[in-house]
Scaffold this motif. Structure first.
Motif, mmCIF file in Angstrom:
data_model
loop_
_atom_site.group_PDB
_atom_site.id
_atom_site.type_symbol
_atom_site.label_atom_id
_atom_site.label_comp_id
_atom_site.label_asym_id
_atom_site.label_seq_id
_atom_site.Cartn_x
_atom_site.Cartn_y
_atom_site.Cartn_z
ATOM 1 N N THR A 145 0.666 -1.126 0.044
ATOM 2 C CA THR A 145 0.036 -0.146 -0.259
ATOM 3 C C THR A 145 0.967 1.194 0.062
ATOM 4 O O THR A 145 1.657 1.495 1.003
ATOM 5 C CB THR A 145 -0.770 -0.141 1.347
ATOM 6 N N LEU B 293 -5.829 3.482 2.916
ATOM 7 C CA LEU B 293 -6.692 2.397 2.584
ATOM 8 C C LEU B 293 -7.649 2.512 1.405
ATOM 9 O O LEU B 293 -8.310 3.716 1.613
ATOM 10 C CB LEU B 293 -7.206 1.651 4.014
ATOM 11 N N SER B 294 -7.843 1.454 0.715
ATOM 12 C CA SER B 294 -9.086 1.590 -0.345
ATOM 13 C C SER B 294 -10.312 1.297 0.498
ATOM 14 O O SER B 294 -10.267 0.719 1.566
ATOM 15 C CB SER B 294 -8.733 0.608 -1.400
ATOM 16 N N ARG C 52 -0.154 6.343 5.480
ATOM 17 C CA ARG C 52 -0.480 5.117 4.537
ATOM 18 C C ARG C 52 -2.327 5.336 4.529
ATOM 19 O O ARG C 52 -3.101 5.426 5.305
ATOM 20 C CB ARG C 52 -0.340 3.701 5.459
ATOM 21 N N GLU D 49 -10.380 -2.324 1.369
ATOM 22 C CA GLU D 49 -9.460 -2.751 2.711
ATOM 23 C C GLU D 49 -10.257 -2.276 3.866
ATOM 24 O O GLU D 49 -10.110 -3.071 5.107
ATOM 25 C CB GLU D 49 -8.034 -1.986 2.405
#
Length: 100
Positions: free
Chosen positions: A35, A44-45, A42, A48
């Protein structure tokens, strides 16, 4: 003077193919877990986040609509969720279990 040919049955070829198989599995695993970070954060989609929180995409949309979780919109269609923000929301809403 005998000629030494490499065939699919030779030990050298079998070892090389085994190493290639191990390398392929390692690369696939790394690609699945990769990722990218943006400025050290970081993101996330949606898939996710749904997997992480065990929720449906519709519930995720409701959390966005009611501004219960932080997110970023890119091009009006791509939603990214800062991992740190998701963890903070979980921590803020943490409730200890009551003992009977």
């Amino acid at each position: 003077m005998p000629l030494d040919y490499l065939t699919m049955e030779s030990d050298e070829v079998r070892q090389a193919l085994a190493l290639l198989g191990q390398t392929e599995r390692a690369v696939k695993k790394a690609a699945e877990n990769y990722t990218p970070s943006i400025r050290g954060e970081r993101y996330l989609s949606g898939d996710e986040v749904c997997g992480y929180l065990h929720i449906s995409p519709r519930t995720l949309q409701t959390l966005r609509d009611t501004q219960q979780i932080p997110y970023t919109v890119i091009s009006g269609r791509v939603f990214l969720y800062p991992e740190k923000g998701i963890k903070e929301v979980l921590q803020q809403n943490y409730r200890t279990a009551e003992t009977p």
